[in-house]
Scaffold this motif. Structure first.
Motif, short mmCIF file in Angstrom:
data_model
loop_
_atom_site.label_atom_id
_atom_site.label_comp_id
_atom_site.label_asym_id
_atom_site.label_seq_id
_atom_site.Cartn_x
_atom_site.Cartn_y
_atom_site.Cartn_z
N ASP A 4 86.22 121.92 -34.76
CA ASP A 4 85.18 122.58 -35.54
C ASP A 4 85.21 124.10 -35.38
O ASP A 4 84.89 124.84 -36.31
N ASN A 5 85.61 124.56 -34.19
CA ASN A 5 85.58 126.00 -33.91
C ASN A 5 86.97 126.64 -33.88
O ASN A 5 87.11 127.81 -33.52
N LYS A 6 87.98 125.83 -34.25
CA LYS A 6 89.37 126.33 -34.30
C LYS A 6 89.78 126.98 -32.98
O LYS A 6 90.28 128.10 -32.94
N LEU A 7 89.58 126.24 -31.88
CA LEU A 7 89.93 126.72 -30.55
C LEU A 7 91.16 126.00 -30.04
O LEU A 7 91.30 124.80 -30.21
N ASP A 8 92.06 126.73 -29.40
CA ASP A 8 93.30 126.15 -28.89
C ASP A 8 93.13 125.81 -27.41
O ASP A 8 93.64 126.49 -26.52
N ILE A 9 92.38 124.74 -27.14
CA ILE A 9 92.10 124.29 -25.78
C ILE A 9 92.37 122.79 -25.69
O ILE A 9 92.33 122.08 -26.70
N GLN A 10 92.64 122.30 -24.47
CA GLN A 10 92.96 120.88 -24.31
C GLN A 10 92.63 120.42 -22.90
O GLN A 10 92.36 121.23 -22.01
N GLU A 11 92.66 119.09 -22.70
CA GLU A 11 92.35 118.51 -21.40
C GLU A 11 93.56 118.54 -20.48
O GLU A 11 94.70 118.53 -20.94
N VAL A 12 93.29 118.60 -19.15
CA VAL A 12 94.33 118.50 -18.13
C VAL A 12 94.31 117.10 -17.53
O VAL A 12 95.35 116.44 -17.43
N ILE A 13 93.11 116.64 -17.14
CA ILE A 13 92.96 115.35 -16.49
C ILE A 13 91.49 114.96 -16.51
O ILE A 13 90.61 115.81 -16.51
N SER A 14 91.22 113.66 -16.56
CA SER A 14 89.84 113.17 -16.50
C SER A 14 89.41 113.06 -15.04
O SER A 14 90.24 112.95 -14.14
N VAL A 15 88.10 113.11 -14.81
CA VAL A 15 87.56 113.07 -13.45
C VAL A 15 86.46 112.01 -13.35
O VAL A 15 85.94 111.56 -14.38
N PRO A 16 86.10 111.59 -12.14
CA PRO A 16 84.97 110.68 -11.98
C PRO A 16 83.72 111.27 -12.65
O PRO A 16 83.47 112.47 -12.56
N THR A 17 82.99 110.42 -13.34
CA THR A 17 81.89 110.88 -14.19
C THR A 17 80.63 110.07 -13.92
O THR A 17 80.69 108.86 -13.71
N ALA A 18 79.50 110.76 -13.95
CA ALA A 18 78.22 110.08 -13.76
C ALA A 18 77.92 109.20 -14.97
O ALA A 18 77.78 109.72 -16.09
N PRO A 19 77.84 107.90 -14.81
CA PRO A 19 77.64 107.01 -15.96
C PRO A 19 76.19 106.98 -16.43
O PRO A 19 75.26 107.28 -15.68
N MET A 20 76.04 106.63 -17.68
CA MET A 20 74.71 106.37 -18.23
C MET A 20 74.17 105.09 -17.58
O MET A 20 74.95 104.22 -17.17
N GLY A 21 72.87 104.98 -17.48
CA GLY A 21 72.31 103.79 -16.86
C GLY A 21 70.97 103.39 -17.44
O GLY A 21 70.28 104.20 -18.07
N LEU A 22 70.62 102.12 -17.26
CA LEU A 22 69.31 101.62 -17.65
C LEU A 22 68.43 101.59 -16.41
O LEU A 22 68.77 100.94 -15.41
N TYR A 23 67.31 102.32 -16.46
CA TYR A 23 66.43 102.46 -15.30
C TYR A 23 65.04 101.92 -15.60
O TYR A 23 64.58 101.90 -16.76
N SER A 24 64.35 101.51 -14.54
CA SER A 24 62.98 101.02 -14.69
C SER A 24 62.25 101.11 -13.36
O SER A 24 62.83 100.86 -12.30
#
Length: 284
Positions: free
Chosen positions: A109-129
């Motif tokens: 969308d912004n015409k930027l020349d950037i890219q990923e190197v590697i994925s990392v551990p990520t905080a997952p979405m969760g159902l809470y109550s």
């Protein structure tokens, strides 16, 4: 004639000495383009949003890069727009805050020349109550708060479907998926869309809330206390991004090597409990 030759020899020696001194003044400056020496970067400006991912940079990534001879400077951001623009214009050298879907769409969308190197551990979405302890104990007609932005809303509904709480239309476009696309709701759950950042606060007045991991952590919630965490798809895991021009640079190689190390995973296990690990990490 002898004096002339002697003077010439002295000038030649002086020029050689100056050239040698000048030849030693290469590299080493902040912002120069990986590891110590060879004209590569010695200082890495690392952008991240304030919270768990700036913590990941300082606690899990920075120490490993410093062992490789780098100086790492953290630049914190409070939105999801400036980190990519700063990366593209060279104000920072890498960033960590977004998943690959967002990165690719933003870059397009912004015409930027950037890219990923590697994925990392990520905080997952969760159902809470604060009311129910298990999925089976959820009462019919319970009110559930959910993010109102398209990306988190679609992801939330797909997570609830994977838990067996709802069913959405088949072949629906994930980009436009909303509660209107629910075709089966056996517990007659009531949905109330709100701003994602306010979801943790709704738990005091509603029975259930689907909370993205970063907002849960920002509110001091324990990821391991969720009724259930999402089984995160790989394309929702956060990635480290760099400029495409730096993809073959030494600092990009050293950055990837640091994240793939046993020391990095040890820090994640000790200080980032509940984070969902990418497949490259769980399968090694």
């Amino acid at each position: 004639m002898r004096k002339t030759v002697s003077l010439f020899a002295m000038l030649t020696a002086l020029l050689v000495l100056l050239a040698a001194c000048g030849g030693n003044q290469t590299g080493g400056s902040a912002g120069s383009s990986g590891a110590a020496g060879g004209g590569e970067k010695k200082t890495i400006k690392f952008g991240a949003t304030a919270g768990p991912y700036s913590d990941m940079v300082t606690k899990a990534i920075k120490p490993l890069l410093e062992k490789k001879g780098y100086k790492v400077e953290l630049v914190e951001f409070n939105d999801y727009v400036q980190p990519n623009k700063a990366l593209a214009n060279g104000s920072i050298d890498a960033n960590l805050f977004q998943h690959i879907l967002y990165l690719k769409q933003f870059a397009t969308d912004n015409k930027l020349d950037i890219q990923e190197v590697i994925s990392v551990p990520t905080a997952p979405m969760g159902l809470y109550s604060n009311k129910f302890k298990t999925l089976d104990s959820i009462e019919n007609g319970s009110l559930l708060t959910i993010a109102n932005d398209p990306s988190n809303l679609a992801r939330s509904l797909l997570m609830l479907q994977s838990m067996g709480l709802i069913t959405v239309k088949k072949d629906v476009n994930a980009a436009t998926l909303s509660e209107k696309d629910i075709v089966d709701n056996p517990k007659s759950l009531q949905f109330k869309p709100v701003e994602a950042a306010s979801l943790p606060r709704t738990l005091d007045s509603t029975a259930l809330a689907v909370v993205p991991g970063n907002f849960a952590l920002a509110a001091g919630m324990d990821l391991t206390k969720a009724l259930k965490l999402e089984e995160m798809a790989e394309n929702y895991r956060n990635v480290i991004a760099i400029k495409t021009a730096d993809k073959d640079s030494q600092f990009a190689k050293d950055l990837k090597e640091a994240v793939q190390s046993d020391e990095f995973e040890k820090t994640i296990d000790e200080q980032f409990k509940g984070f969902s690990k990418p497949q490259w990490m769980t399968g090694k």
